[in-house]
Design a protein around this motif. Structure first.
Motif, PDB file in Angstrom:
ATOM      1  N   VAL A  19     -20.712 -39.579   5.927  1.00 49.68           N
ATOM      2  CA  VAL A  19     -19.561 -39.372   6.814  1.00 49.68           C
ATOM      3  C   VAL A  19     -18.982 -37.974   6.611  1.00 49.68           C
ATOM      4  CG1 VAL A  19     -17.895 -40.398   5.186  1.00 49.68           C
ATOM      5  CG2 VAL A  19     -17.377 -40.338   7.633  1.00 49.68           C
ATOM      6  N   TYR A  20     -18.958 -37.495   5.366  1.00 47.12           N
ATOM      7  CA  TYR A  20     -18.472 -36.135   5.093  1.00 47.12           C
ATOM      8  C   TYR A  20     -19.343 -35.106   5.802  1.00 47.12           C
ATOM      9  CZ  TYR A  20     -17.779 -31.793   2.423  1.00 47.12           C
ATOM     10  OH  TYR A  20     -17.558 -30.484   2.058  1.00 47.12           O
ATOM     11  N   LYS A  21     -20.665 -35.249   5.671  1.00 45.04           N
ATOM     12  CA  LYS A  21     -21.580 -34.279   6.272  1.00 45.04           C
ATOM     13  C   LYS A  21     -21.507 -34.315   7.794  1.00 45.04           C
ATOM     14  CE  LYS A  21     -25.108 -35.656   3.637  1.00 45.04           C
ATOM     15  NZ  LYS A  21     -26.450 -35.720   3.002  1.00 45.04           N
ATOM     16  N   THR A  22     -21.358 -35.516   8.356  1.00 46.77           N
ATOM     17  CA  THR A  22     -21.254 -35.634   9.812  1.00 46.77           C
ATOM     18  C   THR A  22     -19.981 -34.967  10.320  1.00 46.77           C
ATOM     19  OG1 THR A  22     -22.477 -37.729   9.783  1.00 46.77           O
ATOM     20  CG2 THR A  22     -21.154 -37.258  11.738  1.00 46.77           C
ATOM     21  N   LYS A  23     -18.861 -35.239   9.627  1.00 44.00           N
ATOM     22  CA  LYS A  23     -17.582 -34.631  10.028  1.00 44.00           C
ATOM     23  C   LYS A  23     -17.648 -33.111   9.909  1.00 44.00           C
ATOM     24  CE  LYS A  23     -14.748 -38.275  10.647  1.00 44.00           C
ATOM     25  NZ  LYS A  23     -13.893 -38.484  11.827  1.00 44.00           N
ATOM     26  N   LEU A  24     -18.215 -32.627   8.798  1.00 44.61           N
ATOM     27  CA  LEU A  24     -18.265 -31.181   8.583  1.00 44.61           C
ATOM     28  C   LEU A  24     -19.154 -30.507   9.626  1.00 44.61           C
ATOM     29  CD1 LEU A  24     -17.518 -28.713   6.998  1.00 44.61           C
ATOM     30  CD2 LEU A  24     -19.288 -29.252   5.325  1.00 44.61           C
ATOM     31  N   ASP A  45     -18.211 -25.485  -1.746  1.00 41.03           N
ATOM     32  CA  ASP A  45     -18.442 -26.680  -0.928  1.00 41.03           C
ATOM     33  C   ASP A  45     -19.262 -26.347   0.322  1.00 41.03           C
ATOM     34  OD1 ASP A  45     -17.075 -28.234  -2.716  1.00 41.03           O
ATOM     35  OD2 ASP A  45     -15.212 -28.303  -1.574  1.00 41.03           O
ATOM     36  N   LEU A  46     -18.940 -25.206   0.943  1.00 44.08           N
ATOM     37  CA  LEU A  46     -19.683 -24.787   2.135  1.00 44.08           C
ATOM     38  C   LEU A  46     -21.130 -24.444   1.768  1.00 44.08           C
ATOM     39  CD1 LEU A  46     -19.730 -24.097   5.145  1.00 44.08           C
ATOM     40  CD2 LEU A  46     -18.911 -21.794   4.553  1.00 44.08           C
ATOM     41  N   PHE A  47     -21.313 -23.751   0.645  1.00 44.60           N
ATOM     42  CA  PHE A  47     -22.660 -23.400   0.199  1.00 44.60           C
ATOM     43  C   PHE A  47     -23.489 -24.653  -0.091  1.00 44.60           C
ATOM     44  CE2 PHE A  47     -25.751 -22.544  -3.128  1.00 44.60           C
ATOM     45  CZ  PHE A  47     -26.395 -21.419  -2.671  1.00 44.60           C
ATOM     46  N   ARG A  48     -22.879 -25.625  -0.749  1.00 45.83           N
ATOM     47  CA  ARG A  48     -23.600 -26.866  -1.076  1.00 45.83           C
ATOM     48  C   ARG A  48     -24.121 -27.543   0.207  1.00 45.83           C
ATOM     49  NH1 ARG A  48     -19.723 -29.170  -3.229  1.00 45.83           N
ATOM     50  NH2 ARG A  48     -20.126 -28.806  -5.453  1.00 45.83           N
ATOM     51  N   VAL A  99     -13.187 -26.930   5.605  1.00 42.57           N
ATOM     52  CA  VAL A  99     -13.936 -27.404   4.433  1.00 42.57           C
ATOM     53  C   VAL A  99     -12.983 -28.036   3.414  1.00 42.57           C
ATOM     54  CG1 VAL A  99     -15.333 -26.666   2.456  1.00 42.57           C
ATOM     55  CG2 VAL A  99     -15.814 -25.751   4.729  1.00 42.57           C
ATOM     56  N   GLU A 100     -11.832 -27.379   3.198  1.00 44.26           N
ATOM     57  CA  GLU A 100     -10.861 -27.925   2.241  1.00 44.26           C
ATOM     58  C   GLU A 100     -10.319 -29.277   2.715  1.00 44.26           C
ATOM     59  OE1 GLU A 100      -6.717 -26.596   0.044  1.00 44.26           O
ATOM     60  OE2 GLU A 100      -6.985 -26.171   2.168  1.00 44.26           O
ATOM     61  N   ASN A 101      -9.921 -29.354   3.978  1.00 45.26           N
ATOM     62  CA  ASN A 101      -9.337 -30.593   4.500  1.00 45.26           C
ATOM     63  C   ASN A 101     -10.319 -31.764   4.408  1.00 45.26           C
ATOM     64  OD1 ASN A 101      -6.883 -29.405   5.095  1.00 45.26           O
ATOM     65  ND2 ASN A 101      -7.422 -28.948   7.219  1.00 45.26           N
ATOM     66  N   LEU A 102     -11.565 -31.517   4.753  1.00 42.86           N
ATOM     67  CA  LEU A 102     -12.558 -32.582   4.686  1.00 42.86           C
ATOM     68  C   LEU A 102     -12.866 -32.949   3.237  1.00 42.86           C
ATOM     69  CD1 LEU A 102     -15.030 -31.509   7.511  1.00 42.86           C
ATOM     70  CD2 LEU A 102     -13.372 -33.366   7.569  1.00 42.86           C
ATOM     71  N   GLY A 103     -12.810 -31.950   2.341  1.00 40.42           N
ATOM     72  CA  GLY A 103     -13.096 -32.201   0.938  1.00 40.42           C
ATOM     73  C   GLY A 103     -12.091 -33.094   0.255  1.00 40.42           C
ATOM     74  N   VAL A 104     -10.840 -33.081   0.746  1.00 44.03           N
ATOM     75  CA  VAL A 104      -9.819 -33.949   0.155  1.00 44.03           C
ATOM     76  C   VAL A 104      -9.587 -35.203   0.996  1.00 44.03           C
ATOM     77  CG1 VAL A 104      -8.645 -32.075  -1.039  1.00 44.03           C
ATOM     78  CG2 VAL A 104      -7.917 -32.676   1.270  1.00 44.03           C
ATOM     79  N   SER A 105     -10.331 -35.342   2.090  1.00 44.35           N
ATOM     80  CA  SER A 105     -10.212 -36.539   2.922  1.00 44.35           C
ATOM     81  C   SER A 105     -11.414 -37.468   2.791  1.00 44.35           C
ATOM     82  CB  SER A 105     -10.043 -36.148   4.402  1.00 44.35           C
ATOM     83  OG  SER A 105      -8.880 -35.382   4.601  1.00 44.35           O
ATOM     84  N   ARG A 162     -24.672 -26.154   3.190  1.00 43.90           N
ATOM     85  CA  ARG A 162     -25.681 -25.341   3.861  1.00 43.90           C
ATOM     86  C   ARG A 162     -27.012 -25.381   3.108  1.00 43.90           C
ATOM     87  NH1 ARG A 162     -22.967 -19.675   5.660  1.00 43.90           N
ATOM     88  NH2 ARG A 162     -24.864 -19.601   6.930  1.00 43.90           N
ATOM     89  N   PHE A 163     -26.953 -25.418   1.785  1.00 41.23           N
ATOM     90  CA  PHE A 163     -28.177 -25.482   0.992  1.00 41.23           C
ATOM     91  C   PHE A 163     -28.917 -26.793   1.237  1.00 41.23           C
ATOM     92  CE2 PHE A 163     -30.449 -26.310  -3.063  1.00 41.23           C
ATOM     93  CZ  PHE A 163     -31.292 -25.199  -3.062  1.00 41.23           C
ATOM     94  N   HIS A 164     -28.143 -27.880   1.329  1.00 38.97           N
ATOM     95  CA  HIS A 164     -28.763 -29.190   1.571  1.00 38.97           C
ATOM     96  C   HIS A 164     -29.384 -29.284   2.965  1.00 38.97           C
ATOM     97  CE1 HIS A 164     -26.428 -31.582  -1.724  1.00 38.97           C
ATOM     98  NE2 HIS A 164     -27.309 -30.751  -2.207  1.00 38.97           N
ATOM     99  N   GLU A 165     -28.869 -28.498   3.898  1.00 33.19           N
ATOM    100  CA  GLU A 165     -29.373 -28.546   5.266  1.00 33.19           C
ATOM    101  C   GLU A 165     -30.670 -27.776   5.454  1.00 33.19           C
ATOM    102  OE1 GLU A 165     -27.980 -30.313   8.092  1.00 33.19           O
ATOM    103  OE2 GLU A 165     -27.198 -31.272   6.277  1.00 33.19           O
ATOM    104  N   LEU A 166     -31.055 -26.952   4.465  1.00 39.99           N
ATOM    105  CA  LEU A 166     -32.289 -26.174   4.586  1.00 39.99           C
ATOM    106  C   LEU A 166     -33.513 -27.081   4.453  1.00 39.99           C
ATOM    107  CD1 LEU A 166     -31.459 -23.049   2.372  1.00 39.99           C
ATOM    108  CD2 LEU A 166     -31.459 -23.181   4.868  1.00 39.99           C
ATOM    109  N   THR A 167     -34.560 -26.737   5.173  1.00 38.76           N
ATOM    110  CA  THR A 167     -35.833 -27.449   5.017  1.00 38.76           C
ATOM    111  C   THR A 167     -36.481 -27.008   3.706  1.00 38.76           C
ATOM    112  OG1 THR A 167     -37.044 -25.705   6.168  1.00 38.76           O
ATOM    113  CG2 THR A 167     -36.155 -27.510   7.514  1.00 38.76           C
ATOM    114  N   GLY A 168     -37.512 -27.740   3.280  1.00 39.20           N
ATOM    115  CA  GLY A 168     -38.166 -27.422   2.016  1.00 39.20           C
ATOM    116  C   GLY A 168     -38.681 -25.996   1.955  1.00 39.20           C
TER     117      GLY A 168
END
Length: 457
Positions: free
Chosen positions: A18-23, A75-78, A5-11, A80-86
């Motif tokens: 692209v961030y979400k796909t990589k993560l 960052d991980l929580f954000r 999560v850290e590496n992707l957050g600074v890359s 996962r929260f976005h991935e939840l359905t309504g």
């Protein structure tokens, strides 16, 4: 998982596709149950909870560890929260006692014009596409103060893109308090010989090198520092070096940040005392005052005074998140703490091309400070991709030296207009320093030897 999560957050810019796909790809590789709630997998959720609380124990032991853990968990929580359905999102909000109710289509149709007028960036058509939540005014006070939401009968009508801000702030507050409470329980845990070695190992495994021990200790001469500051220092340290050379003094915050960085790149205690003393006595501090008032703190940083703690150089996160500079200070992160116009002028003075400055300022505007520093690295070293995730000033220095010594292929050799020459930096040294240096030939030879040293195994 948190290191990924850290590496992707600074890359990559957080939240982009692209961030979400990589993560997602990395989480799948690690078999992390990031969709355990959606899949109703009790066993996966149980393991997730256990691992979180183990890491909470490991990373509550110091302020730096708590800060690192909190940022990666956020960052991980954000994500996962976005991935939840309504439906699951609503269920989650109820579970954590955040009674935010998603408004129905009938009410949204009734308030469409008001929501569009009161929510920046929302046209009528966008209002109809977006989910809105009915939130108590006390929970949305920041959004209300910024005039970003529609208010009616004591409730704020918050679009989904803003609801995550409220949820994340709530999570940050609770996790921060929990880490502080856990830290108070450490004495009883540290007495358990079974747990303490495991926790110590975990807390040192994933935050990356702290640059407390450098293989090049004593390999850098004081004559090299001016040239190195131009070609291999990150902007924060280049700024501190320039301020020290100009005013022959730095306040405590600057001395700590820069002094520990110099320690990390290889200056010995004796070299550090000589370096600071020579510079300070060129200002308003005589030799006796330096010995009585400043030498102690330098020896203290090297673990030779006081409680004998061998202090480590500051990481990017520590510089960005703590001790912001005030008037007359030069420490901190220029991308985080400088006025954008002053930052622009500084980058122009370093011959950064206008298109590059625009890219840097856009990243700064989006609060992606480490990405802005990576872009600065690319522009000053004339490479398309840094090939690493930047999270420490000393990492910047080490990677720069590897690159300049041929550890990775340059797009083209530096030139006077494009920034720095690898073989001939004499003019840059003259322009960048107000102090005399040794002969250019000797300095260049030393620098080439140093650069080669950073590529040794």
């Amino acid at each position: 998982v948190l290191k990924v999560v850290e590496n992707l957050g600074v890359s990559y810019v957080r939240g982009t596709d692209v961030y979400k796909t990589k993560l997602e790809g990395e989480l799948r590789k690690l078999k992390f149950p990031y969709k355990a709630l959606a899949e109703d997998d009790y066993e996966a959720r149980r393991k997730d909870h256990i691992s979180h609380f183990i890491l909470r124990l490991a990373y509550c032991q110091s302020e730096d560890l708590r800060r690192w853990f909190l940022q990666q968990e956020m960052d991980l929580f954000r994500y996962r929260f976005h991935e939840l359905t309504g439906g699951l999102r609503q269920k989650f909000l109820e579970h954590v006692n955040l009674s935010f109710e998603a408004i129905g289509e009938d009410l949204k149709d009734e308030l469409t014009n008001e929501l569009s007028a009161s929510t920046p960036g929302f046209s009528v058509s966008k209002v109809k596409e977006q989910m809105f939540y009915k939130v108590g005014l006390a929970d949305a006070v920041d959004l209300f103060r910024a005039r970003r939401v529609y208010i009616k009968d004591g409730f704020a009508y918050v679009p989904f893109k803003e609801i995550d801000v409220i949820v994340l702030n709530n999570y940050r507050t609770k996790l921060s308090k929990a880490l502080a409470l856990t830290a108070r329980s450490l004495p009883s845990i540290q007495s358990d010989e079974r747990l303490q070695p495991l926790l110590n190992h975990l807390s040192h495994s994933y935050v990356g090198p702290d640059y407390s021990v450098q293989k090049n200790t004593g390999k850098i001469s004081l004559d090299q520092i001016d040239a190195l500051s131009v070609k291999s220092f990150p902007l924060c340290m280049r700024q501190l070096h320039r301020a020290l050379r100009d005013s022959h003094h730095l306040r405590h915050g600057g001395r700590m940040q820069y002094g520990l960085f110099l320690k990390g790149i290889g200056l010995t205690l004796e070299q550090a005392l000589e370096f600071w003393k020579k510079e300070f006595i060129r200002g308003k501090v005589d030799a006796d005052k330096f010995d009585k008032g400043y030498a102690y703190s330098i020896r203290h940083n090297y673990g030779k005074e006081g409680k004998r703690t061998d202090y480590t150089p500051y990481s990017c996160m520590k510089i960005i998140m703590s001790n912001p500079p005030s008037q007359g200070d030069y420490h901190g992160c220029p991308f985080r703490h400088s006025d954008p116009e002053l930052l622009k002028q500084k980058l122009q003075s370093y011959k950064i091309p206008p298109s590059g400055i625009t890219q840097v300022l856009e990243l700064v505007k989006g609060m992606h400070y480490q990405l802005a520093c990576q872009k600065y690295f690319e522009l000053t070293h004339d490479v398309d991709d840094v090939g690493f995730s930047l999270n420490h000033p000393n990492q910047y220095f080490t990677e720069s030296q590897k690159l300049l010594s041929g550890g990775r292929e340059l797009k083209k050799e530096f030139n006077n207009s494009g920034n720095f020459q690898q073989k001939n930096n004499s003019q840059e040294r003259i322009n960048s320093s107000s102090t005399p240096t040794s002969s250019n030939a000797k300095a260049d030879t030393e620098l080439e030897g140093l650069e080669a040293y950073f590529t040794e195994d």
